[in-house]
Design a protein around this motif. Sequence first.
Motif, PDB file in Angstrom:
ATOM      1  N   LEU A   1       1.477  -7.354 -10.253  1.00 35.20           N
ATOM      2  CA  LEU A   1       2.266  -7.721  -9.068  1.00 35.20           C
ATOM      3  C   LEU A   1       3.743  -7.853  -9.431  1.00 35.20           C
ATOM      4  CD1 LEU A   1       0.071 -10.347  -7.160  1.00 35.20           C
ATOM      5  CD2 LEU A   1       0.488  -7.961  -6.552  1.00 35.20           C
ATOM      6  N   ALA A   2       4.023  -8.450 -10.590  1.00 36.74           N
ATOM      7  CA  ALA A   2       5.417  -8.553 -11.030  1.00 36.74           C
ATOM      8  C   ALA A   2       6.009  -7.171 -11.248  1.00 36.74           C
ATOM      9  CB  ALA A   2       5.500  -9.392 -12.302  1.00 36.74           C
ATOM     10  N   ASP A   3       5.214  -6.256 -11.795  1.00 35.14           N
ATOM     11  CA  ASP A   3       5.703  -4.904 -12.033  1.00 35.14           C
ATOM     12  C   ASP A   3       5.959  -4.157 -10.725  1.00 35.14           C
ATOM     13  OD1 ASP A   3       6.266  -3.319 -14.467  1.00 35.14           O
ATOM     14  OD2 ASP A   3       4.944  -1.848 -13.524  1.00 35.14           O
ATOM     15  N   LEU A   4       5.280  -4.581  -9.665  1.00 35.05           N
ATOM     16  CA  LEU A   4       5.514  -3.990  -8.342  1.00 35.05           C
ATOM     17  C   LEU A   4       6.726  -4.597  -7.652  1.00 35.05           C
ATOM     18  CD1 LEU A   4       1.831  -3.745  -7.055  1.00 35.05           C
ATOM     19  CD2 LEU A   4       3.299  -1.846  -7.738  1.00 35.05           C
ATOM     20  N   GLY A   5       7.385  -5.555  -8.316  1.00 37.23           N
ATOM     21  CA  GLY A   5       8.623  -6.099  -7.789  1.00 37.23           C
ATOM     22  C   GLY A   5       8.530  -7.477  -7.172  1.00 37.23           C
TER      23      GLY A   5
ATOM     24  N   GLN B   1      -4.216   0.425 -15.186  1.00 39.49           N
ATOM     25  CA  GLN B   1      -4.278   1.649 -14.385  1.00 39.49           C
ATOM     26  C   GLN B   1      -5.008   1.397 -13.074  1.00 39.49           C
ATOM     27  OE1 GLN B   1      -3.010   4.650 -14.784  1.00 39.49           O
ATOM     28  NE2 GLN B   1      -4.181   5.877 -13.309  1.00 39.49           N
ATOM     29  N   ASP B   2      -6.122   0.676 -13.129  1.00 32.66           N
ATOM     30  CA  ASP B   2      -6.901   0.421 -11.919  1.00 32.66           C
ATOM     31  C   ASP B   2      -6.145  -0.446 -10.924  1.00 32.66           C
ATOM     32  OD1 ASP B   2      -8.985   1.910 -12.896  1.00 32.66           O
ATOM     33  OD2 ASP B   2     -10.192   0.200 -13.538  1.00 32.66           O
ATOM     34  N   THR B   3      -5.266  -1.317 -11.410  1.00 30.03           N
ATOM     35  CA  THR B   3      -4.503  -2.186 -10.522  1.00 30.03           C
ATOM     36  C   THR B   3      -3.316  -1.466  -9.915  1.00 30.03           C
ATOM     37  OG1 THR B   3      -5.154  -4.119 -11.827  1.00 30.03           O
ATOM     38  CG2 THR B   3      -3.297  -4.396 -10.342  1.00 30.03           C
ATOM     39  N   LEU B   4      -2.620  -0.687 -10.717  1.00 33.53           N
ATOM     40  CA  LEU B   4      -1.425   0.001 -10.222  1.00 33.53           C
ATOM     41  C   LEU B   4      -1.740   1.316  -9.521  1.00 33.53           C
ATOM     42  CD1 LEU B   4       1.010  -0.644 -13.213  1.00 33.53           C
ATOM     43  CD2 LEU B   4       0.876  -1.861 -11.028  1.00 33.53           C
TER      44      LEU B   4
ATOM     45  N   LEU C   1       2.433  -7.007   0.707  1.00 28.75           N
ATOM     46  CA  LEU C   1       2.345  -7.207  -0.733  1.00 28.75           C
ATOM     47  C   LEU C   1       2.052  -5.901  -1.463  1.00 28.75           C
ATOM     48  CD1 LEU C   1       2.151  -9.653  -2.902  1.00 28.75           C
ATOM     49  CD2 LEU C   1      -0.304  -9.190  -2.760  1.00 28.75           C
ATOM     50  N   TYR C   2       1.200  -5.079  -0.869  1.00 26.15           N
ATOM     51  CA  TYR C   2       0.764  -3.833  -1.505  1.00 26.15           C
ATOM     52  C   TYR C   2       1.507  -2.611  -0.947  1.00 26.15           C
ATOM     53  CZ  TYR C   2      -3.162  -6.539  -3.382  1.00 26.15           C
ATOM     54  OH  TYR C   2      -3.932  -7.457  -4.044  1.00 26.15           O
ATOM     55  N   THR C   3       2.707  -2.813  -0.425  1.00 24.50           N
ATOM     56  CA  THR C   3       3.458  -1.729   0.214  1.00 24.50           C
ATOM     57  C   THR C   3       3.581  -0.498  -0.671  1.00 24.50           C
ATOM     58  OG1 THR C   3       4.745  -3.217   1.628  1.00 24.50           O
ATOM     59  CG2 THR C   3       5.712  -1.076   1.147  1.00 24.50           C
ATOM     60  N   LEU C   4       3.954  -0.688  -1.921  1.00 21.86           N
ATOM     61  CA  LEU C   4       4.177   0.460  -2.807  1.00 21.86           C
ATOM     62  C   LEU C   4       2.884   1.222  -3.070  1.00 21.86           C
ATOM     63  CD1 LEU C   4       6.691  -0.970  -5.440  1.00 21.86           C
ATOM     64  CD2 LEU C   4       7.165   0.513  -3.478  1.00 21.86           C
ATOM     65  N   LEU C   5       1.778   0.509  -3.206  1.00 23.50           N
ATOM     66  CA  LEU C   5       0.509   1.183  -3.446  1.00 23.50           C
ATOM     67  C   LEU C   5       0.048   1.940  -2.210  1.00 23.50           C
ATOM     68  CD1 LEU C   5      -1.408  -1.588  -5.455  1.00 23.50           C
ATOM     69  CD2 LEU C   5       0.149   0.181  -6.283  1.00 23.50           C
ATOM     70  N   LEU C   6       0.233   1.346  -1.048  1.00 24.70           N
ATOM     71  CA  LEU C   6      -0.165   2.023   0.190  1.00 24.70           C
ATOM     72  C   LEU C   6       0.714   3.246   0.441  1.00 24.70           C
ATOM     73  CD1 LEU C   6      -0.825  -1.064   2.503  1.00 24.70           C
ATOM     74  CD2 LEU C   6      -2.458   0.240   1.134  1.00 24.70           C
ATOM     75  N   ALA C   7       2.003   3.128   0.114  1.00 23.61           N
ATOM     76  CA  ALA C   7       2.914   4.269   0.290  1.00 23.61           C
ATOM     77  C   ALA C   7       2.541   5.420  -0.620  1.00 23.61           C
ATOM     78  CB  ALA C   7       4.349   3.832   0.019  1.00 23.61           C
ATOM     79  N   ALA C   8       1.903   5.103  -1.753  1.00 20.07           N
ATOM     80  CA  ALA C   8       1.468   6.142  -2.692  1.00 20.07           C
ATOM     81  C   ALA C   8       0.158   6.787  -2.274  1.00 20.07           C
ATOM     82  CB  ALA C   8       1.338   5.559  -4.093  1.00 20.07           C
ATOM     83  N   GLY C   9      -0.425   6.316  -1.156  1.00 18.55           N
ATOM     84  CA  GLY C   9      -1.633   6.940  -0.639  1.00 18.55           C
ATOM     85  C   GLY C   9      -2.924   6.201  -0.907  1.00 18.55           C
ATOM     86  N   THR C  10      -2.853   4.992  -1.463  1.00 21.33           N
ATOM     87  CA  THR C  10      -4.082   4.230  -1.709  1.00 21.33           C
ATOM     88  C   THR C  10      -4.745   3.864  -0.385  1.00 21.33           C
ATOM     89  OG1 THR C  10      -3.148   3.285  -3.729  1.00 21.33           O
ATOM     90  CG2 THR C  10      -5.041   2.154  -2.746  1.00 21.33           C
ATOM     91  N   PRO C  11      -6.018   4.171  -0.193  1.00 24.57           N
ATOM     92  CA  PRO C  11      -6.708   3.798   1.048  1.00 24.57           C
ATOM     93  C   PRO C  11      -6.763   2.277   1.209  1.00 24.57           C
ATOM     94  CG  PRO C  11      -7.968   5.441  -0.171  1.00 24.57           C
ATOM     95  CD  PRO C  11      -6.897   4.963  -1.091  1.00 24.57           C
ATOM     96  N   PHE C  12      -6.536   1.809   2.429  1.00 25.97           N
ATOM     97  CA  PHE C  12      -6.615   0.387   2.756  1.00 25.97           C
ATOM     98  C   PHE C  12      -7.794   0.172   3.691  1.00 25.97           C
ATOM     99  CE2 PHE C  12      -5.774  -3.366   5.294  1.00 25.97           C
ATOM    100  CZ  PHE C  12      -5.251  -4.275   4.385  1.00 25.97           C
TER     101      PHE C  12
ATOM    102  N   GLU D   1      -8.372   2.927  -6.487  1.00 26.25           N
ATOM    103  CA  GLU D   1      -9.062   3.887  -5.626  1.00 26.25           C
ATOM    104  C   GLU D   1      -9.100   3.415  -4.181  1.00 26.25           C
ATOM    105  OE1 GLU D   1     -12.175   6.115  -8.594  1.00 26.25           O
ATOM    106  OE2 GLU D   1     -12.817   4.203  -7.713  1.00 26.25           O
ATOM    107  N   ARG D   2      -9.035   2.082  -3.983  1.00 22.84           N
ATOM    108  CA  ARG D   2      -8.971   1.522  -2.639  1.00 22.84           C
ATOM    109  C   ARG D   2      -8.554   0.073  -2.737  1.00 22.84           C
ATOM    110  NH1 ARG D   2     -13.413   0.705  -6.015  1.00 22.84           N
ATOM    111  NH2 ARG D   2     -15.261  -0.078  -4.952  1.00 22.84           N
ATOM    112  N   ILE D   3      -7.989  -0.435  -1.649  1.00 31.07           N
ATOM    113  CA  ILE D   3      -7.677  -1.854  -1.519  1.00 31.07           C
ATOM    114  C   ILE D   3      -8.506  -2.385  -0.365  1.00 31.07           C
ATOM    115  CG2 ILE D   3      -5.913  -3.570  -0.934  1.00 31.07           C
ATOM    116  CD1 ILE D   3      -3.856  -1.651  -2.194  1.00 31.07           C
TER     117      ILE D   3
END
Length: 433
Positions: A19-23, A154-157, A178-189, A160-162
Amino acid sequence: MRVTVIGTGYVGAVHAACLADLGHDVLGVDVDAERVAELAAGRPPFYEPGLGALIKRGVDAGRLAFSTSPAEAARFGDTHFLCVGTPPLPGTGASDLRFVDAAVDALAPHLTAGALIVGKSTVPVGTAARLAERLPHAEVAWNPEFLREGCAVQDTLHPERIVVGTNSPEAEARLKQLYTLLLAAGTPFIGTDPATAELVKLASNAFLATKVSFVNAMAEICDATGADVLTLTEAMGADARIGPRFLAPGLGFGGSCLPKDIRALAARAEALGLGASVAFLREVDTVNTRQRRRTVELALRLVGGSFAGRNVAVLGAAFKPHSDDVRDSPALAVAEAVRRLGAQVRVHDPEAVDNARAACPALQYALDVAKTCEHADVVLHLTEWPQYRLLDPVALAGVVRTPALVDARHTLDAAAWRAAGWTVRAPGRPRLG
């Protein structure tokens, strides 16, 4: 966002660092002052590839800090992740929720209106609803983790899905932010209710465990009939409905998740009066445990029926590669069983020797493979570290007393070892003999 992570064990330390690495600004909280001090100095409490660098980067950047104070956590932010352990209750297999309850009890007096408690711990379905009754001024959501040890960063950043289970659109929106960057990268929510989110982790692990035990049951049939389990799984995995992942025969699964989770799911189903629905999970567990005995029996046949006076080399102590975790390790269980049958057992592992020595002090340990295999009557390959695939069977044949190998993980080149003069055995592959 400013978030706290309650519990800095395996899940919590990884989640906080990522989470810290995501900003985000993150405060990790733990009752273990020594662990907090180590983390604050940028040192992880266990081996996980990439985690040390991630923690140090977050600490150095000022985005990641650690504390022992629940009051400080409540002041720090209004989104709090529960990442404490849920070990099995002795004798039942049900989840012990005392650490979850203790974390909530410690945090509750300090919470203000609008606080969001987000569970990541693996818990029985219905836990979020029970906690919500004790936290009238906070909302409780569930966001299960799907980490694989050895691949957790790897699995956190790059998940495969949130999966997020909430009772309000506002809570779901906060977690999406909170997960904006991961969702923008295409992670299914996948947004759902808390009960479904709680159940997803247990159901997923139970399914994976079933797949592993199924193929090991097929390996037993292969041993009895002369069929080859590797060809069998190759043909099965080519079917898109089945797929090759987790269709891996061998010593079976261990660690802190799959064995615990199938037992916890079975216990919860029984408590709900639905034990018959998941009765097969008890057999999944039995098949898995049986692989350890079958591996011992393979080795016993190679040494002539008795371990008395024999030297046995064991390659691998961690329950899986890229980890130093020896909890419910099939490799250590086999090593201990062989020792109890009279052998002198020497163990090698690239990362887990210290933890293995603490768990099984009666075993001998060595820091290099050649020393481990010196004068061995049989070598047992029990954890599929990639460096073991690079071993030179010709060189090792000059070190051992008898060139005999049990490849319980099916990852060594049996043909190359046999060409070097080794007798090779592997579960589900009777034609190797």
